[in-house]
Design a protein around this motif. Sequence first.
Motif, PDB file in Angstrom:
ATOM      1  N   LEU A  59     -57.510  -8.350 -33.133  1.00  0.00           N
ATOM      2  CA  LEU A  59     -57.105  -6.999 -32.733  1.00  0.00           C
ATOM      3  C   LEU A  59     -55.725  -7.016 -32.061  1.00  0.00           C
ATOM      4  O   LEU A  59     -54.920  -6.099 -32.255  1.00  0.00           O
ATOM      5  N   ALA A  60     -55.440  -8.062 -31.307  1.00  0.00           N
ATOM      6  CA  ALA A  60     -54.130  -8.181 -30.652  1.00  0.00           C
ATOM      7  C   ALA A  60     -53.027  -8.302 -31.697  1.00  0.00           C
ATOM      8  O   ALA A  60     -51.958  -7.692 -31.560  1.00  0.00           O
ATOM      9  N   ASP A  61     -53.274  -9.063 -32.764  1.00  0.00           N
ATOM     10  CA  ASP A  61     -52.267  -9.220 -33.818  1.00  0.00           C
ATOM     11  C   ASP A  61     -52.016  -7.884 -34.532  1.00  0.00           C
ATOM     12  O   ASP A  61     -50.856  -7.507 -34.768  1.00  0.00           O
ATOM     13  N   ALA A  64     -45.949  -4.957 -24.897  1.00  0.00           N
ATOM     14  CA  ALA A  64     -46.313  -6.348 -24.625  1.00  0.00           C
ATOM     15  C   ALA A  64     -47.831  -6.407 -24.702  1.00  0.00           C
ATOM     16  O   ALA A  64     -48.521  -5.823 -23.880  1.00  0.00           O
ATOM     17  N   VAL A  65     -48.344  -7.091 -25.741  1.00  0.00           N
ATOM     18  CA  VAL A  65     -49.783  -7.073 -26.023  1.00  0.00           C
ATOM     19  C   VAL A  65     -50.423  -8.385 -25.576  1.00  0.00           C
ATOM     20  O   VAL A  65     -49.963  -9.468 -25.940  1.00  0.00           O
ATOM     21  N   ARG A  66     -51.474  -8.263 -24.799  1.00  0.00           N
ATOM     22  CA  ARG A  66     -52.203  -9.436 -24.321  1.00  0.00           C
ATOM     23  C   ARG A  66     -53.608  -9.412 -24.918  1.00  0.00           C
ATOM     24  O   ARG A  66     -54.285  -8.384 -24.918  1.00  0.00           O
ATOM     25  N   SER A  67     -54.061 -10.550 -25.442  1.00  0.00           N
ATOM     26  CA  SER A  67     -55.436 -10.678 -25.938  1.00  0.00           C
ATOM     27  C   SER A  67     -56.305 -11.230 -24.820  1.00  0.00           C
ATOM     28  O   SER A  67     -55.947 -12.214 -24.177  1.00  0.00           O
ATOM     29  N   ALA A 100     -51.443   0.288 -20.084  1.00  0.00           N
ATOM     30  CA  ALA A 100     -51.293   1.694 -20.481  1.00  0.00           C
ATOM     31  C   ALA A 100     -52.258   2.016 -21.621  1.00  0.00           C
ATOM     32  O   ALA A 100     -52.656   3.163 -21.797  1.00  0.00           O
ATOM     33  N   LEU A 101     -52.607   0.973 -22.386  1.00  0.00           N
ATOM     34  CA  LEU A 101     -53.486   1.148 -23.542  1.00  0.00           C
ATOM     35  C   LEU A 101     -54.418  -0.066 -23.610  1.00  0.00           C
ATOM     36  O   LEU A 101     -53.973  -1.197 -23.435  1.00  0.00           O
ATOM     37  N   VAL A 102     -55.705   0.193 -23.834  1.00  0.00           N
ATOM     38  CA  VAL A 102     -56.674  -0.884 -24.060  1.00  0.00           C
ATOM     39  C   VAL A 102     -57.255  -0.680 -25.457  1.00  0.00           C
ATOM     40  O   VAL A 102     -57.765   0.395 -25.767  1.00  0.00           O
ATOM     41  N   VAL A 103     -57.142  -1.707 -26.316  1.00  0.00           N
ATOM     42  CA  VAL A 103     -57.632  -1.597 -27.689  1.00  0.00           C
ATOM     43  C   VAL A 103     -58.912  -2.424 -27.830  1.00  0.00           C
ATOM     44  O   VAL A 103     -58.910  -3.634 -27.593  1.00  0.00           O
ATOM     45  N   THR A 104     -60.004  -1.739 -28.188  1.00  0.00           N
ATOM     46  CA  THR A 104     -61.282  -2.417 -28.387  1.00  0.00           C
ATOM     47  C   THR A 104     -61.715  -2.230 -29.842  1.00  0.00           C
ATOM     48  O   THR A 104     -61.244  -1.325 -30.522  1.00  0.00           O
TER      49      THR A 104
END
Length: 289
Positions: A33-35, A46-49, A74-78
Amino acid sequence: MRRRDLLLSLPALLATPARASAKLPVVASFSILADITREVAGPAAAVRSLVPPDGDVHIYEPRPSDLLAIRGAALVVTNGLGLEGWLTRLLPASASKALVVVAAAAVTPRHMDEGLDPHAWQDPRNGILYVRAIADGFAAIAPDQAAAIRARANDYARRIAAMDAWIAQQMATVPPEQRRILTSHDAFFYFGARYGIEFIGVQGIDTESEPSAAAIAALVRQIRAEKVKAVFVENMANPALVRTVARESGVVLGPAVYSDALSPPGGPADSYLKMFRYNVTQFVKAMRG
Ligand SMILES: [Zn+2]
């Protein structure tokens, strides 16, 4: 000397934070999901897994630094579909004000005995739905960057669609009766449904512990009866059972394939698209073998 260094570096110190803060802090639950999120965001974030490469997202134990990252995001991706129970508990505890994107929200879910099958990203057409959901999230929190994000999302969706077409082409080279694979973890049902491959999981057996002789014998019988062509283990699973079963039944044991986590950077599957290319190459080789 020390003081002069400090004075010399002061302009740099003042300049850096402004640039750094221009990147949106974004957290994604696991490496795949981070990729996808990085491809959509480009330089905007700046995306952190949270779960690292080769990590198991099902049984992840969050660290205190994860809580801080979520709080500052600012954003959480699940993913959703019940994959990240630990994150569902962590989010309220973090007091985060982040917008939460459920990437699989628009997916038509498959069902397993225990509930929803969360591994929707293994069908590239679902991956495109993930891209749309993530782009919508960015557009909501950074409207000034929405046009650039949409352009990146469209380009990435086209590359995923091209991968889907390539996979279908590859699978067409395998006779239908040979499209049977046993894996150590039930992660490929969306993939199998898309390309007409039957994936048989080792259900009812705890893959974390040493399997009993009776359990191995039952699986070997199953493999022979169902004419399974190849056996694979996932990069995050304990492969002891599947290795034993492959040896006992005399079928091809493929290398580790990537279901729930990418390889570390520089490995054979360090992006979502490279994951497909690597897995498909291994699957096709084993099934035709
Ligand atoms: Zn899984």
